[in-house]
Design a protein around this motif. Structure first.
Motif, PDB file in Angstrom:
ATOM      1  N   PRO A  84      41.274  15.933 -31.594  1.00  0.00           N
ATOM      2  CA  PRO A  84      40.924  14.548 -31.918  1.00  0.00           C
ATOM      3  C   PRO A  84      39.409  14.360 -31.985  1.00  0.00           C
ATOM      4  O   PRO A  84      38.672  15.024 -31.264  1.00  0.00           O
ATOM      5  CB  PRO A  84      41.522  13.746 -30.752  1.00  0.00           C
ATOM      6  CG  PRO A  84      41.804  14.723 -29.680  1.00  0.00           C
ATOM      7  CD  PRO A  84      41.863  16.088 -30.258  1.00  0.00           C
ATOM      8  N   LYS A  85      38.982  13.461 -32.862  1.00  0.00           N
ATOM      9  CA  LYS A  85      37.537  13.208 -33.002  1.00  0.00           C
ATOM     10  C   LYS A  85      37.090  12.152 -32.002  1.00  0.00           C
ATOM     11  O   LYS A  85      37.897  11.329 -31.552  1.00  0.00           O
ATOM     12  CB  LYS A  85      37.243  12.703 -34.406  1.00  0.00           C
ATOM     13  CG  LYS A  85      37.461  13.759 -35.469  1.00  0.00           C
ATOM     14  CD  LYS A  85      36.811  13.327 -36.783  1.00  0.00           C
ATOM     15  CE  LYS A  85      36.927  14.408 -37.834  1.00  0.00           C
ATOM     16  NZ  LYS A  85      38.293  14.634 -38.276  1.00  0.00           N
ATOM     17  N   LYS A  90      32.613   8.954 -26.207  1.00  0.00           N
ATOM     18  CA  LYS A  90      33.278   8.357 -25.039  1.00  0.00           C
ATOM     19  C   LYS A  90      34.764   8.142 -25.290  1.00  0.00           C
ATOM     20  O   LYS A  90      35.582   8.296 -24.400  1.00  0.00           O
ATOM     21  CB  LYS A  90      32.650   6.985 -24.733  1.00  0.00           C
ATOM     22  CG  LYS A  90      31.253   7.090 -24.142  1.00  0.00           C
ATOM     23  CD  LYS A  90      30.706   5.696 -23.854  1.00  0.00           C
ATOM     24  CE  LYS A  90      29.198   5.733 -23.692  1.00  0.00           C
ATOM     25  NZ  LYS A  90      28.552   4.542 -24.211  1.00  0.00           N
ATOM     26  N   SER A  91      35.087   7.735 -26.507  1.00  0.00           N
ATOM     27  CA  SER A  91      36.497   7.447 -26.794  1.00  0.00           C
ATOM     28  C   SER A  91      37.065   8.484 -27.757  1.00  0.00           C
ATOM     29  O   SER A  91      36.313   9.213 -28.405  1.00  0.00           O
ATOM     30  CB  SER A  91      36.624   6.048 -27.389  1.00  0.00           C
ATOM     31  OG  SER A  91      35.657   5.894 -28.390  1.00  0.00           O
ATOM     32  N   ILE A 126      45.307  10.654 -17.354  1.00  0.00           N
ATOM     33  CA  ILE A 126      46.193   9.563 -17.806  1.00  0.00           C
ATOM     34  C   ILE A 126      45.369   8.298 -18.065  1.00  0.00           C
ATOM     35  O   ILE A 126      45.576   7.593 -19.052  1.00  0.00           O
ATOM     36  CB  ILE A 126      47.294   9.282 -16.748  1.00  0.00           C
ATOM     37  CG1 ILE A 126      48.205  10.506 -16.583  1.00  0.00           C
ATOM     38  CG2 ILE A 126      48.117   8.044 -17.092  1.00  0.00           C
ATOM     39  CD1 ILE A 126      48.973  10.917 -17.802  1.00  0.00           C
ATOM     40  N   LYS A 127      44.401   8.054 -17.190  1.00  0.00           N
ATOM     41  CA  LYS A 127      43.555   6.863 -17.376  1.00  0.00           C
ATOM     42  C   LYS A 127      42.752   6.980 -18.668  1.00  0.00           C
ATOM     43  O   LYS A 127      42.599   6.003 -19.395  1.00  0.00           O
ATOM     44  CB  LYS A 127      42.626   6.684 -16.175  1.00  0.00           C
ATOM     45  CG  LYS A 127      43.374   6.118 -14.983  1.00  0.00           C
ATOM     46  CD  LYS A 127      42.409   5.801 -13.873  1.00  0.00           C
ATOM     47  CE  LYS A 127      43.159   5.336 -12.641  1.00  0.00           C
ATOM     48  NZ  LYS A 127      42.316   5.336 -11.456  1.00  0.00           N
ATOM     49  N   THR A 128      42.227   8.172 -18.945  1.00  0.00           N
ATOM     50  CA  THR A 128      41.488   8.371 -20.201  1.00  0.00           C
ATOM     51  C   THR A 128      42.404   8.075 -21.387  1.00  0.00           C
ATOM     52  O   THR A 128      42.026   7.371 -22.324  1.00  0.00           O
ATOM     53  CB  THR A 128      40.977   9.835 -20.286  1.00  0.00           C
ATOM     54  OG1 THR A 128      40.199  10.087 -19.132  1.00  0.00           O
ATOM     55  CG2 THR A 128      40.160  10.069 -21.541  1.00  0.00           C
ATOM     56  N   PHE A 129      43.629   8.595 -21.334  1.00  0.00           N
ATOM     57  CA  PHE A 129      44.541   8.426 -22.472  1.00  0.00           C
ATOM     58  C   PHE A 129      44.977   6.970 -22.671  1.00  0.00           C
ATOM     59  O   PHE A 129      45.356   6.572 -23.756  1.00  0.00           O
ATOM     60  CB  PHE A 129      45.780   9.318 -22.290  1.00  0.00           C
ATOM     61  CG  PHE A 129      45.509  10.764 -22.588  1.00  0.00           C
ATOM     62  CD1 PHE A 129      44.358  11.136 -23.269  1.00  0.00           C
ATOM     63  CD2 PHE A 129      46.402  11.742 -22.197  1.00  0.00           C
ATOM     64  CE1 PHE A 129      44.097  12.456 -23.551  1.00  0.00           C
ATOM     65  CE2 PHE A 129      46.153  13.077 -22.475  1.00  0.00           C
ATOM     66  CZ  PHE A 129      44.996  13.434 -23.153  1.00  0.00           C
ATOM     67  N   THR A 130      44.954   6.201 -21.594  1.00  0.00           N
ATOM     68  CA  THR A 130      45.417   4.819 -21.742  1.00  0.00           C
ATOM     69  C   THR A 130      44.249   3.847 -21.953  1.00  0.00           C
ATOM     70  O   THR A 130      44.445   2.763 -22.462  1.00  0.00           O
ATOM     71  CB  THR A 130      46.238   4.386 -20.510  1.00  0.00           C
ATOM     72  OG1 THR A 130      45.498   4.694 -19.335  1.00  0.00           O
ATOM     73  CG2 THR A 130      47.565   5.096 -20.456  1.00  0.00           C
ATOM     74  N   VAL A 133      41.478   5.805 -25.552  1.00  0.00           N
ATOM     75  CA  VAL A 133      41.959   6.238 -26.862  1.00  0.00           C
ATOM     76  C   VAL A 133      42.000   5.014 -27.767  1.00  0.00           C
ATOM     77  O   VAL A 133      42.442   3.939 -27.351  1.00  0.00           O
ATOM     78  CB  VAL A 133      43.358   6.904 -26.752  1.00  0.00           C
ATOM     79  CG1 VAL A 133      43.922   7.212 -28.137  1.00  0.00           C
ATOM     80  CG2 VAL A 133      43.263   8.194 -25.935  1.00  0.00           C
ATOM     81  N   LEU A 134      41.505   5.184 -28.987  1.00  0.00           N
ATOM     82  CA  LEU A 134      41.414   4.042 -29.896  1.00  0.00           C
ATOM     83  C   LEU A 134      42.738   3.852 -30.644  1.00  0.00           C
ATOM     84  O   LEU A 134      42.821   4.071 -31.855  1.00  0.00           O
ATOM     85  CB  LEU A 134      40.255   4.249 -30.886  1.00  0.00           C
ATOM     86  CG  LEU A 134      38.884   4.488 -30.240  1.00  0.00           C
ATOM     87  CD1 LEU A 134      37.841   4.868 -31.284  1.00  0.00           C
ATOM     88  CD2 LEU A 134      38.434   3.249 -29.462  1.00  0.00           C
TER      89      LEU A 134
END
Ligand SMILES: Nc1ncnc2c1ncn2[C@@H]1O[C@H](COP(=O)(O)OP(=O)(O)OP(=O)(O)O)[C@@H](O)[C@H]1O
Ligand SMILES: [Mg+2]
Length: 275
Positions: A84-85, A90-91, A126-130, A133-134
């Motif tokens: 993923p780009k 950050k996102s 999990i926190k990053t993914f929720t 993520v845009l």
């Protein structure tokens, strides 16, 4: 006499109060549906991918979040081999495949690299993914959970607004004991259970003879016992397995297949719960 205050300071009270969690929805999404099972290998990931594509088939904007950090399946199931780009460092931008936005730890690490992580790192992933993520304006985000009742389930239940959980099981008794644990976990964590699914329910030969390889009716009985909706039976089917292995879920490969129709019927029941 001077009364000495024995009251506790506000800071002390704040620091020692039981932690209260705020449940936030996943940014960029309307409804979060968790696909869960207490036992491994019962077909959660297969179900999650086909449910997501069924909801897309019903004209919703859909995403799949692979929350299985130790055993991600999404790269294989959706044939995704790219990273993923990140425009701002950050996102992360989800990867779109078959019109569905996807994110998995498997996109970020090498296929052969085992994830040897302790619980807090899983929670942070999990926190990053929720949060980072845009996800772009999704009606539904389908979350493929790891098996069991561990850190990932707890993070979702405490910190993320989960609108409904679907519990997938196979019908043999050893799996059913775990389903009961799964039901109790979601009830305890106050996550609504949308219903139960009986996967690998039976095998039917070309001549129409049915074999109840793992037993019969157990999941449906449990639904009744715990007053949960029974969403349907998915037989053991070779086309479903081949499609999963080929990286194109059966509902996408052939929406008119008998098995695809079962998934689409379940998606309609899910739709009814929300809309
Ligand atoms: N109804 C079915 N008929 C035939 N094969 C199936 C069926 N459901 C799942 N499978 C196959 O069974 C295997 C396990 O399924 P899957 O990976 O979806 O399970 P899982 O519950 O996500 O496993 P894990 O707990 O490891 O995450 C896969 O090869 C999948 O293609
Ligand atoms: Mg899985």
């Amino acid at each position: 006499m001077d009364k000495k205050s024995t009251g506790l300071s506000d800071t002390f009270k704040k620091n020692t109060a039981p932690k209260s969690f705020t449940k936030n929805p996943i940014k960029g999404t309307k409804f979060t549906i968790a696909i869960s099972s207490a036992k491994g290998g019962v077909g959660k990931s297969t179900f999650a991918a086909n449910l997501a594509l069924s909801l897309k088939n019903l004209n919703y904007k859909v995403g799949i979040l692979d929350a299985d950090i130790y055993g991600p399946s999404l790269p294989k199931m959706m044939d995704i081999n790219e990273k993923p780009k990140s425009e701002d460092g950050k996102s992360l931008t989800p990867i779109e495949r078959y019109g569905v936005q996807c994110m998995s730890i498997g996109f970020l690490v090498d296929k052969e690299t085992p994830m040897i992580w302790r619980g807090p790192m899983v929670t942070s992933a999990i926190k990053t993914f929720t949060q980072k993520v845009l996800w772009d304006n999704l009606d539904f985000i389908v979350v493929d959970m790891p098996p069991g009742t561990g850190d990932t389930q707890l993070t979702f239940a405490q910190e993320i607004k989960v609108d409904g959980a679907i519990i997938v099981s196979t019908p043999q008794e050893i799996a059913l004991a775990d389903v009961t644990r799964g039901i109790n976990m979601f009830d305890k964590l106050k996550v609504p259970i949308l219903g139960l699914v009986d996967n690998m329910s039976f095998f039917e030969t070309d001549e129409g003879k049915k074999y109840n390889i793992f037993g019969e009716g157990g999941v449906e009985k449990l639904s009744k016992k715990y007053n949960k909706e029974f969403l349907g039976k998915i037989p053991i089917n070779i086309d479903l397995r081949i499609a999963a292995d080929n990286g194109k879920p059966l509902v996408e490969e052939n929406p008119n297949h008998n098995i695809s129709k079962i998934f689409i019927d379940i998606a309609k029941k899910v739709e009814k719960s929300f809309i």
